[in-house]
Write a protein that holds these residues in place. Structure first.
Motif, mmCIF file in Angstrom:
data_model
loop_
_atom_site.group_PDB
_atom_site.id
_atom_site.type_symbol
_atom_site.label_atom_id
_atom_site.label_comp_id
_atom_site.label_asym_id
_atom_site.label_seq_id
_atom_site.Cartn_x
_atom_site.Cartn_y
_atom_site.Cartn_z
ATOM 1 N N ALA A 1 -33.430 -12.809 34.511
ATOM 2 C CA ALA A 1 -32.672 -13.466 35.579
ATOM 3 C C ALA A 1 -32.556 -14.973 35.416
ATOM 4 C CB ALA A 1 -33.320 -13.151 36.932
ATOM 5 N N GLY A 2 -33.380 -15.555 34.564
ATOM 6 C CA GLY A 2 -33.379 -17.005 34.410
ATOM 7 C C GLY A 2 -32.366 -17.486 33.377
ATOM 8 N N ASP A 3 -32.672 -18.633 32.779
ATOM 9 C CA ASP A 3 -31.804 -19.254 31.783
ATOM 10 C C ASP A 3 -31.738 -18.400 30.521
ATOM 11 O OD1 ASP A 3 -30.376 -20.967 30.141
ATOM 12 O OD2 ASP A 3 -32.113 -22.237 29.705
ATOM 13 N N ARG A 4 -30.557 -17.866 30.225
ATOM 14 C CA ARG A 4 -30.389 -16.972 29.081
ATOM 15 C C ARG A 4 -29.870 -17.759 27.860
ATOM 16 N NH1 ARG A 4 -30.235 -11.499 30.419
ATOM 17 N NH2 ARG A 4 -28.862 -11.075 28.631
ATOM 18 N N SER A 5 -30.572 -18.822 27.535
ATOM 19 C CA SER A 5 -30.167 -19.633 26.380
ATOM 20 C C SER A 5 -31.294 -19.666 25.354
ATOM 21 C CB SER A 5 -29.821 -21.064 26.814
ATOM 22 O OG SER A 5 -31.001 -21.809 27.069
ATOM 23 N N SER A 6 -30.944 -20.112 24.136
ATOM 24 C CA SER A 6 -31.938 -20.186 23.069
ATOM 25 C C SER A 6 -32.954 -21.292 23.293
ATOM 26 C CB SER A 6 -31.235 -20.407 21.722
ATOM 27 O OG SER A 6 -30.565 -21.655 21.709
ATOM 28 N N LYS A 7 -32.695 -22.151 24.279
ATOM 29 C CA LYS A 7 -33.640 -23.213 24.591
ATOM 30 C C LYS A 7 -34.757 -22.733 25.514
ATOM 31 C CE LYS A 7 -30.207 -26.893 24.034
ATOM 32 N NZ LYS A 7 -29.495 -28.023 24.702
ATOM 33 N N ASN A 8 -34.571 -21.548 26.056
ATOM 34 C CA ASN A 8 -35.576 -20.968 26.941
ATOM 35 C C ASN A 8 -36.456 -20.010 26.119
ATOM 36 O OD1 ASN A 8 -37.112 -19.675 28.853
ATOM 37 N ND2 ASN A 8 -35.396 -19.086 30.169
ATOM 38 N N ASN A 9 -37.647 -20.462 25.780
ATOM 39 C CA ASN A 9 -38.530 -19.673 24.925
ATOM 40 C C ASN A 9 -38.873 -18.315 25.519
ATOM 41 O OD1 ASN A 9 -38.646 -21.706 22.980
ATOM 42 N ND2 ASN A 9 -40.426 -22.683 23.924
ATOM 43 N N GLU A 10 -39.004 -18.260 26.818
ATOM 44 C CA GLU A 10 -39.335 -16.993 27.481
ATOM 45 C C GLU A 10 -38.225 -15.972 27.275
ATOM 46 O OE1 GLU A 10 -39.496 -16.519 31.958
ATOM 47 O OE2 GLU A 10 -41.644 -16.422 31.506
ATOM 48 N N PHE A 11 -36.992 -16.414 27.389
ATOM 49 C CA PHE A 11 -35.869 -15.511 27.179
ATOM 50 C C PHE A 11 -35.779 -15.099 25.708
ATOM 51 C CE2 PHE A 11 -31.206 -15.005 26.255
ATOM 52 C CZ PHE A 11 -31.064 -13.763 26.851
ATOM 53 N N VAL A 12 -35.959 -16.041 24.811
ATOM 54 C CA VAL A 12 -35.927 -15.744 23.370
ATOM 55 C C VAL A 12 -36.944 -14.663 23.034
ATOM 56 C CG1 VAL A 12 -36.413 -16.668 21.070
ATOM 57 C CG2 VAL A 12 -35.078 -18.016 22.691
ATOM 58 N N ASP A 13 -38.145 -14.789 23.564
ATOM 59 C CA ASP A 13 -39.196 -13.814 23.258
ATOM 60 C C ASP A 13 -38.926 -12.460 23.913
ATOM 61 O OD1 ASP A 13 -40.336 -15.892 21.889
ATOM 62 O OD2 ASP A 13 -41.876 -16.313 23.399
ATOM 63 N N ALA A 14 -38.293 -12.485 25.091
ATOM 64 C CA ALA A 14 -37.915 -11.219 25.745
ATOM 65 C C ALA A 14 -36.873 -10.484 24.911
ATOM 66 C CB ALA A 14 -37.388 -11.494 27.148
ATOM 67 N N VAL A 15 -35.924 -11.231 24.352
ATOM 68 C CA VAL A 15 -34.908 -10.621 23.493
ATOM 69 C C VAL A 15 -35.555 -10.077 22.219
ATOM 70 C CG1 VAL A 15 -32.840 -11.049 22.111
ATOM 71 C CG2 VAL A 15 -33.048 -12.068 24.389
ATOM 72 N N ALA A 16 -36.499 -10.817 21.668
ATOM 73 C CA ALA A 16 -37.181 -10.371 20.447
ATOM 74 C C ALA A 16 -37.886 -9.034 20.676
ATOM 75 C CB ALA A 16 -38.183 -11.428 19.996
ATOM 76 N N LYS A 17 -38.502 -8.880 21.844
ATOM 77 C CA LYS A 17 -39.189 -7.624 22.158
ATOM 78 C C LYS A 17 -38.178 -6.491 22.319
ATOM 79 C CE LYS A 17 -43.059 -5.996 24.954
ATOM 80 N NZ LYS A 17 -44.059 -6.385 25.992
ATOM 81 N N THR A 18 -37.065 -6.767 22.994
ATOM 82 C CA THR A 18 -36.004 -5.761 23.109
ATOM 83 C C THR A 18 -35.483 -5.380 21.734
ATOM 84 O OG1 THR A 18 -35.316 -6.659 25.260
ATOM 85 C CG2 THR A 18 -33.733 -5.258 24.108
#
Length: 250
Positions: A190-207
């Motif tokens: 739900a948050g910032d879905r950009s490559s600058k957001n490490n949390e999102f990057v890592d969530a995508v990596a797990k997916t």
């Protein structure tokens, strides 16, 4: 008498010298043989035998990875005689698992899981994706060579994941990153879905790890039935660059 007295010690000395030399020679020979046997034992102990590999279960292999990663994090890795491991595997190999991971220089699977030469097959590609050639390699590792675990390992801070998020285009890399894009779209965040957001990057990596496992199952008529029959197990993992933990998940 004086000469005879002088002569006797000389003769005795020669006899002792010959006996000493003989004992020394025999000792060296025995020591050399023992050393050779010790060397042979060391070489055989440096790698999995087929019998040892075959009696392991997939769960036991995965547990050994967890313990290896724990040793890595604690700085208590097993002492590795790589020359002995090289010699022990020169005539054949019996890896217990195959690891599909990213090419990132900070995530060498063999080191962070504290494995030996010959313990695992290792396939590395940016973003740990699975194309036809890689799936063929996994089929060889399991169906032909006897590996019992397929581990797909992503990692935090992955550049390939960031590239897919940012729609990077660069030669052949463009098509590779396109294979990661579904993971970007499928990640619930739900948050910032950009490559600058490490949390999102890592969530995508797990997916992406999960989708890679799905791609292996759906793309191989060899591996899918082996997994269904319990002959192999497929598992995902994320390596955390900070802290060094390998997080395993189904």
């Amino acid at each position: 008498m004086h000469k005879q007295t002088d002569c006797c010690p000389v003769a005795s000395s020669h006899g002792v010298g010959r006996r000493t030399l003989l004992k020394t020679a025999l000792g060296v020979a025995a020591g050399g043989l023992a050393g050779s046997m010790g060397s042979i034992e060391s070489v055989y102990a440096a790698a999995l035998s087929k019998a040892e590999r075959d009696k392991l279960t997939p769960d036991e292999i995965i547990e050994s990875f967890k313990q290896g990663n724990k040793r890595f994090r604690l700085g208590k890795m097993q002492p590795h005689d790589y020359l002995a491991q090289k010699r022990a595997t020169a005539a054949g190999q019996y890896p217990a698992a195959v690891i599909l991971s990213c090419i990132d220089s900070r995530a060498p699977a063999e080191i962070i899981l504290d494995t030996r030469i010959g313990d695992t097959f290792n396939a590395r590609i940016a973003g740990n994706i699975a194309n036809d050639d890689l799936i063929g390699s996994l089929e060889f590792a399991c169906a032909a060579a006897g590996a019992k675990v397929i581990l797909v390992m992503g990692h935090t801070g992955c550049g390939a994941i960031k590239g897919a998020i940012d729609h990077v285009e660069l030669g052949n890399l463009t098509a590779l990153l396109a294979k990661i894009r579904p993971a970007v779209d499928e990640t619930q965040y739900a948050g910032d879905r950009s490559s600058k957001n490490n949390e999102f990057v890592d969530a995508v990596a797990k997916t992406n790890v999960r989708l890679t496992i799905d791609a292996i199952r759906n793309g191989s008529t060899v591996l899918a039935p082996m997994e269904k029959d319990g002959k192999i197990k497929m598992v995902g993992a994320m390596y955390h660059l900070n802290g060094g933990v390998v997080e395993f998940f189904a």
